[in-house]
Design a protein around this motif. Sequence first.
Motif, short mmCIF file in Angstrom:
data_model
loop_
_atom_site.label_atom_id
_atom_site.label_comp_id
_atom_site.label_asym_id
_atom_site.label_seq_id
_atom_site.Cartn_x
_atom_site.Cartn_y
_atom_site.Cartn_z
N GLU A 1 0.71 -1.24 -0.08
CA GLU A 1 -0.13 0.08 0.20
C GLU A 1 0.92 1.32 -0.04
OE1 GLU A 1 -4.27 -0.86 2.06
OE2 GLU A 1 -2.61 -0.04 3.54
N ARG A 2 2.13 1.14 0.49
CA ARG A 2 2.96 2.34 0.74
C ARG A 2 3.28 2.70 -0.73
NH1 ARG A 2 6.69 -0.51 4.95
NH2 ARG A 2 6.82 -1.95 2.98
N ARG A 3 3.40 2.21 -1.60
CA ARG A 3 3.85 2.28 -3.01
C ARG A 3 2.45 2.60 -4.07
NH1 ARG A 3 7.32 -2.75 -3.63
NH2 ARG A 3 7.24 -2.78 -5.84
N ILE A 4 1.29 2.75 -3.47
CA ILE A 4 0.28 2.74 -4.52
C ILE A 4 0.50 4.34 -4.81
CG2 ILE A 4 -2.30 3.11 -4.65
CD1 ILE A 4 -1.35 0.34 -4.24
N PRO A 5 0.40 4.72 -6.07
CA PRO A 5 0.31 6.03 -6.43
C PRO A 5 -0.97 6.73 -6.46
CG PRO A 5 0.26 4.66 -8.38
CD PRO A 5 0.34 3.78 -7.13
N VAL A 6 -1.05 7.79 -5.53
CA VAL A 6 -2.18 8.46 -5.28
C VAL A 6 -1.99 10.03 -5.30
CG1 VAL A 6 -4.05 8.97 -3.67
CG2 VAL A 6 -2.77 6.81 -3.75
N ALA A 7 -2.81 10.79 -6.26
CA ALA A 7 -2.47 12.04 -6.61
C ALA A 7 -2.70 13.11 -5.08
CB ALA A 7 -3.58 12.68 -7.54
N ALA A 8 -1.47 14.05 -5.22
CA ALA A 8 -1.59 14.80 -3.82
C ALA A 8 -3.13 15.43 -3.48
CB ALA A 8 -0.53 16.14 -4.01
N ALA A 9 -3.79 15.71 -4.44
CA ALA A 9 -5.28 16.31 -4.24
C ALA A 9 -6.08 15.45 -3.76
CB ALA A 9 -5.66 16.62 -5.62
N VAL A 10 -6.13 14.02 -4.09
CA VAL A 10 -6.88 13.06 -3.29
C VAL A 10 -6.35 13.24 -1.99
CG1 VAL A 10 -7.55 10.62 -3.45
CG2 VAL A 10 -7.02 11.82 -5.46
N ARG A 11 -5.18 12.88 -1.54
CA ARG A 11 -4.68 12.70 -0.09
C ARG A 11 -4.99 14.08 0.74
NH1 ARG A 11 0.57 9.74 0.23
NH2 ARG A 11 0.71 8.56 -1.87
N ALA A 12 -4.84 15.37 0.06
CA ALA A 12 -5.30 16.55 0.58
C ALA A 12 -6.79 16.63 1.04
CB ALA A 12 -4.80 17.60 -0.26
N LEU A 13 -7.83 16.26 0.10
CA LEU A 13 -9.07 16.62 0.38
C LEU A 13 -9.62 15.33 1.14
CD1 LEU A 13 -10.37 17.97 -3.19
CD2 LEU A 13 -9.63 19.35 -0.91
N PHE A 14 -8.92 14.21 1.19
CA PHE A 14 -9.74 13.03 1.94
C PHE A 14 -8.68 12.47 2.68
CE2 PHE A 14 -12.12 13.61 -2.21
CZ PHE A 14 -13.45 13.74 -1.71
N ALA A 15 -8.20 13.27 3.88
CA ALA A 15 -7.16 12.79 4.36
C ALA A 15 -7.03 11.53 5.31
CB ALA A 15 -6.67 13.93 5.38
N ASP A 16 -8.59 11.19 5.51
CA ASP A 16 -8.83 9.89 6.14
C ASP A 16 -9.17 8.94 5.50
OD1 ASP A 16 -8.68 11.42 8.67
OD2 ASP A 16 -10.75 11.85 8.55
N GLU A 17 -9.50 8.90 4.21
CA GLU A 17 -9.95 7.70 3.35
C GLU A 17 -9.35 7.70 2.05
OE1 GLU A 17 -13.92 8.28 2.84
OE2 GLU A 17 -13.90 10.47 2.80
N TRP A 18 -8.15 8.39 1.69
CA TRP A 18 -7.63 8.40 0.34
C TRP A 18 -6.82 6.96 0.02
CZ3 TRP A 18 -2.45 7.02 0.00
CH2 TRP A 18 -1.57 7.27 1.46
N ILE A 19 -6.54 6.27 1.16
CA ILE A 19 -5.97 4.89 0.56
C ILE A 19 -7.11 4.01 0.23
CG2 ILE A 19 -5.70 3.82 3.06
CD1 ILE A 19 -3.28 3.53 -0.04
N GLY A 20 -8.27 4.12 1.06
CA GLY A 20 -9.54 3.45 0.65
C GLY A 20 -10.00 3.65 -0.83
N LEU A 21 -10.02 5.20 -1.06
CA LEU A 21 -10.38 5.43 -2.65
C LEU A 21 -9.32 5.00 -3.34
CD1 LEU A 21 -11.10 9.43 -1.68
CD2 LEU A 21 -12.85 7.49 -1.90
N ALA A 22 -8.21 4.83 -3.24
CA ALA A 22 -7.02 4.33 -4.13
C ALA A 22 -7.28 2.88 -4.29
CB ALA A 22 -5.88 4.62 -3.77
#
Length: 347
Positions: free
Chosen positions: A253-274
């Motif tokens: 999971e630590r290597r999953i590419p996730v856009a900064a905008a997704v991390r910023a707007l969904f701080a608690d759930e970005w990894i689930g979204l990805a």
Amino acid sequence: MTNDRRVRDIGEFGLIERLSAALPAQVRDGGGLEVGIGDDAAVWQPVAGERVVVTTDSLIENVHFRLDWTDWASLGHKMLAVNISDLAAMGADPKLAFVTLGLRGDERIDDLESLYRGLGALARQHGMIVAGGDVVRSPRAVAFQVTALGNSRRGRVLTRSGANAGDLIGVTGTLGASAAGLRLLALNPTDLRRQAATADRLIEAHLKPEPRVALGTVLLEHGATSAMDLSDGLLGDLPKILSASRVSGRIDERRIPVAAAVRALFADEWIGLAMRGGEDYELLFTAPPGAKAAIERAVQGAGGTATFIGDIVPMESNRPTIEIMGLDNRLRTELPGAFDHFGPAES
Ligand SMILES: [Mg+2]
């Protein structure tokens, strides 16, 4: 007023004429098409020696889209994009599209012309011809069906069944942007996240996904062993490659590419979204470690990115498993349950 005319005012044949005229000329003719829109069937001469690759997909109002959340041009783009994406996942060249519209009859002609302009622009971008289709009455909901045909490249395609133990697992682009965009659309317009500078880009990722045709070609030509497009989320789709290839997978999971905008707007759930969010229409693939550098270089050359997020291991029991190294540095095992269109709605 002419701009408020409805489908039932001009009828099926008037509509087909208007929609056909809304397509760019390059999209109506050429590409080996001998008989196109207007006859009983289309006649096409495929590229000599290549396999014909066929896919079909439906979009149903209030199941796959909401008319209050999308504009018609984006909808036209998306209904073709999801089909092109399936061809891209095979490493195929998109060639022809057939479009069936299920309409209530009170749709505005202007809106349907926008739909066709959105579809036509994407078809043109990929050198595709819209070769025919059908218009039917669908009283309960607007429904679209697109069938797309492509050619294999040098007789070869990528399938889901070629992954081998020892291969790496890769994805193109970033994951979770489309699911984040869908969440934003569901928020109250006054929600601060809706007004963030990056919100429109995430919403666009959901409404107008870009099929990765050039990257599918790169993967086919640089040693990928399997591929599919991500429509049901990484944890919904990876099991399909694992089952088809009779192998298991490990994901970091630590290597999953996730856009900064997704991390910023969904701080608690970005990894689930990805991990679970659908409709990214990026490519998920496997390749032997020896092909990694060449794939990374060629994907970059085609203007994309590829990230390696795990590997393929032998299947130990009868069913594939996915072992996940979590963001919390803990290992967990998922017994994949693939996304089920008729299952209970996900929370
Ligand atoms: Mg697919």
